[in-house]
Design a protein around this motif. Structure first.
Motif, PDB file in Angstrom:
ATOM      1  N   ASP A  88       0.815  -1.203   0.000  1.00 52.89           N
ATOM      2  CA  ASP A  88       0.000   0.000   0.000  1.00 52.89           C
ATOM      3  C   ASP A  88       0.856   1.264   0.000  1.00 52.89           C
ATOM      4  O   ASP A  88       0.529   2.233  -0.675  1.00 52.89           O
ATOM      5  N   GLN A  89       1.957   1.248   0.710  1.00 56.05           N
ATOM      6  CA  GLN A  89       2.742   2.470   0.821  1.00 56.05           C
ATOM      7  C   GLN A  89       3.919   2.529  -0.146  1.00 56.05           C
ATOM      8  O   GLN A  89       4.117   3.526  -0.811  1.00 56.05           O
TER       9      GLN A  89
ATOM     10  N   VAL B 137      -5.230  -6.559  -2.972  1.00 58.58           N
ATOM     11  CA  VAL B 137      -4.498  -7.144  -1.846  1.00 58.58           C
ATOM     12  C   VAL B 137      -4.565  -6.259  -0.606  1.00 58.58           C
ATOM     13  O   VAL B 137      -4.689  -6.763   0.509  1.00 58.58           O
ATOM     14  N   THR B 138      -4.507  -4.958  -0.777  1.00 55.18           N
ATOM     15  CA  THR B 138      -4.490  -4.076   0.395  1.00 55.18           C
ATOM     16  C   THR B 138      -5.879  -3.808   0.967  1.00 55.18           C
ATOM     17  O   THR B 138      -6.000  -3.422   2.122  1.00 55.18           O
ATOM     18  N   SER B 139      -6.910  -4.025   0.182  1.00 59.14           N
ATOM     19  CA  SER B 139      -8.256  -3.764   0.696  1.00 59.14           C
ATOM     20  C   SER B 139      -8.930  -5.019   1.237  1.00 59.14           C
ATOM     21  O   SER B 139      -9.915  -4.933   1.965  1.00 59.14           O
TER      22      SER B 139
ATOM     23  N   GLU C 106       5.668   3.722  -6.035  1.00 59.36           N
ATOM     24  CA  GLU C 106       6.376   3.455  -7.296  1.00 59.36           C
ATOM     25  C   GLU C 106       5.406   3.464  -8.469  1.00 59.36           C
ATOM     26  O   GLU C 106       5.681   4.049  -9.519  1.00 59.36           O
ATOM     27  N   ILE C 107       4.263   2.822  -8.299  1.00 54.11           N
ATOM     28  CA  ILE C 107       3.271   2.766  -9.372  1.00 54.11           C
ATOM     29  C   ILE C 107       2.825   4.177  -9.754  1.00 54.11           C
ATOM     30  O   ILE C 107       2.769   4.517 -10.938  1.00 54.11           O
ATOM     31  N   ASP C 108       2.508   4.999  -8.766  1.00 54.37           N
ATOM     32  CA  ASP C 108       2.076   6.380  -9.038  1.00 54.37           C
ATOM     33  C   ASP C 108       3.154   7.166  -9.768  1.00 54.37           C
ATOM     34  O   ASP C 108       2.867   7.880 -10.735  1.00 54.37           O
ATOM     35  N   THR C 109       4.390   7.013  -9.329  1.00 55.48           N
ATOM     36  CA  THR C 109       5.517   7.711  -9.960  1.00 55.48           C
ATOM     37  C   THR C 109       5.655   7.289 -11.419  1.00 55.48           C
ATOM     38  O   THR C 109       5.786   8.133 -12.318  1.00 55.48           O
ATOM     39  N   MET C 110       5.609   5.993 -11.657  1.00 57.64           N
ATOM     40  CA  MET C 110       5.784   5.491 -13.027  1.00 57.64           C
ATOM     41  C   MET C 110       4.600   5.856 -13.919  1.00 57.64           C
ATOM     42  O   MET C 110       4.794   6.226 -15.084  1.00 57.64           O
TER      43      MET C 110
END
Length: 175
Positions: A100-101, A153-155, A106-110
């Motif tokens: 989640d963190q 997975v996080t929810s 990384e996903i947001d950055t990419m």
């Protein structure tokens, strides 16, 4: 008694090696292992005494382990401002928090970088730009799928994740 101590030490050594695998100092793994097997939350002084590490090393390690959600900071009644730590023993929770963190960041950055690149490449007029645009779009799909995976997975409640893994294991065993 010696057998239990020997077995505990083997696990702690495993935590040390695991810490190295993830680019952390071995001391972080040792300290996590000590807290993992502790019956009660431990103070920085307790951890320094148990590990033989300097209190500054222990403090740095515990800050990082807390950031990774592997330990939790606790206060104890009658101890004033003294800080105590206990291990998170549910590794699914650790994995959820990490995904989640850390992975989400990384996903947001990419995805931001890929979206910017896509805009630039869409207005370019060359064969190289067209090839690069296709590669960027492939990566966008991978990162979008990764984002959905992290969301699931996080929810999901930890019990549901365990059940899903057990179901997958059963399917694989039938093959």
């Amino acid at each position: 008694m010696a057998d239990a101590e020997t077995a505990r030490e083997r696990v702690i050594e495993g935590f040390e090696r695991s810490a190295e695998i993830y680019g952390l100092n071995r001391s972080y793994g040792r300290l996590y292992g000590i807290v993992y097997f502790a019956e009660e939350p431990m103070s920085l002084d307790d951890l320094a005494d148990s590990s033989g590490f300097a209190k500054s090393t222990v403090s740095t390690a515990m800050t990082e382990l807390e950031r990774l959600h592997m330990v939790h900071r606790r206060s104890m009644p009658g101890e004033g401002k003294r800080v105590f730590f206990e291990a998170e023993r549910d590794f699914w929770r650790v994995v959820q928090q990490f995904l989640d963190q850390e992975l989400r960041r990384e996903i947001d950055t990419m995805l931001r970088a890929l979206n910017e690149a896509e805009s630039i490449l869409e207005s370019a007029d060359s064969e190289r730009a067209a090839n690069d645009l296709e590669r960027v779009r492939q990566l966008q799909r991978v990162y979008a799928q990764s984002e959905r995976f992290v969301d699931v997975v996080t929810s999901a409640p930890v019990d549901r994740l365990r059940s899903a893994i057990a179901s997958i294991d059963e399917l694989l065993e039938r093959r």
